[in-house]
Motif scaffolding. Structure first.
Motif: not given
Length: 258
Positions: A139-150, A98-110
């Motif tokens: 921010s629990a699920y969101e922070a955990v997901y982003m901690a895998q990528r940033m 899956v390739v994400a194409a991000v246009n505009g705001m991406a926040c929180g549950g995104a």
């Protein structure tokens, strides 16, 4: 229907579009169910070998859960009903890329969606931020997901600063969250170019590689996500306090984009 699916039989690529532009592509319960169903359907569709995920319009990719959604919660701090928990492709056991194409705001549950995509192509006008703490939410699920990528410091700053700051596409590229930045009009063609290459490779090899990549971090991810329900239950303000903070957001200073 709030999720639009377009299949190209010639290339083997499906484009999945969050189609709630009037709500900045926020996810309500119907959208969550459609996303989960779409990913499950792709598992059995041999004509789909790669996916591009995007949002309708140019203002937002996705702004997380629609705040009009009311989900009754169990009294126990050890369990919760999260309306977004199954919206990602990996939650549906889909190992097609899956390739994400991000246009505009991406926040929180995104970040549930971005966290379960293979890589991200970003419009130069896109921004990334996590509003939870500004509204008295953990921010629990969101922070955990982003901690895998940033890098840890970057995800910590984004998760803690709330609505005061937004991450630009340029900065997101510099820290490795985003793999490519394009002009807005080139976003979908760029994502499709990559997806079409992936779809053209032998699908067993591609899916096996996707699965191998995720196995490298899946154990740690699951252990971290297991802590989320209790942290949210303990740290969230009551819903009425959250709603008041959300209503007052228009009086807040303009966010800094870095």
């Amino acid at each position: 229907m709030t999720v639009r699916v377009e299949r190209d039989k010639a290339t083997g690529v499906a484009v999945v579009t969050l189609d709630r532009e009037h709500r900045h592509n926020a996810v309500d319960l119907a959208t969550a169910a459609e996303l989960a169903s779409t990913w499950r359907e792709f598992r059995f569709d041999e004509g789909v070998r790669a996916v591009v995920l995007t949002g309708a319009g140019g203002a937002a990719f996705c702004t997380g859960v629609d705040r009009s959604v009311e989900v009754p919660q169990p009294a126990s701090p050890y369990a919760m009903d999260d309306p977004l928990i199954a919206i990602g492709p990996k939650a549906a056991d889909l190992w097609k890329p899956v390739v994400a194409a991000v246009n505009g705001m991406a926040c929180g549950g995104a970040f549930y969606l971005l966290g379960e995509s293979e890589f991200i192509v970003s419009s130069s006008t896109a921004t990334y931020f996590d509003p939870h703490t500004s509204y008295g939410m953990v921010s629990a699920y969101e922070a955990v997901y982003m901690a895998q990528r940033m890098p840890f410091g970057e995800v910590a700053r984004m998760s803690l600063m709330g609505t005061a700051e937004r991450l630009s596409a340029r900065r997101a590229y510099e820290i490795g969250l985003v793999s490519e930045v394009t002009a807005p009009e080139e976003l979908l063609p760029a994502a499709l170019r990559s997806a079409e290459i992936l779809a053209g490779h032998p699908t067993e090899a591609v899916q096996g590689t996707v699965r191998a990549l995720w196995s490298a971090k899946r154990a740690a991810l699951h252990q971290a996500l297991d802590q989320a329900p209790a942290l949210i239950t303990l740290g969230n303000l009551p819903p009425e306090r959250q709603a008041a903070l959300f209503t007052d957001r228009r009086s807040a200073p303009e966010p800094r984009v870095r």
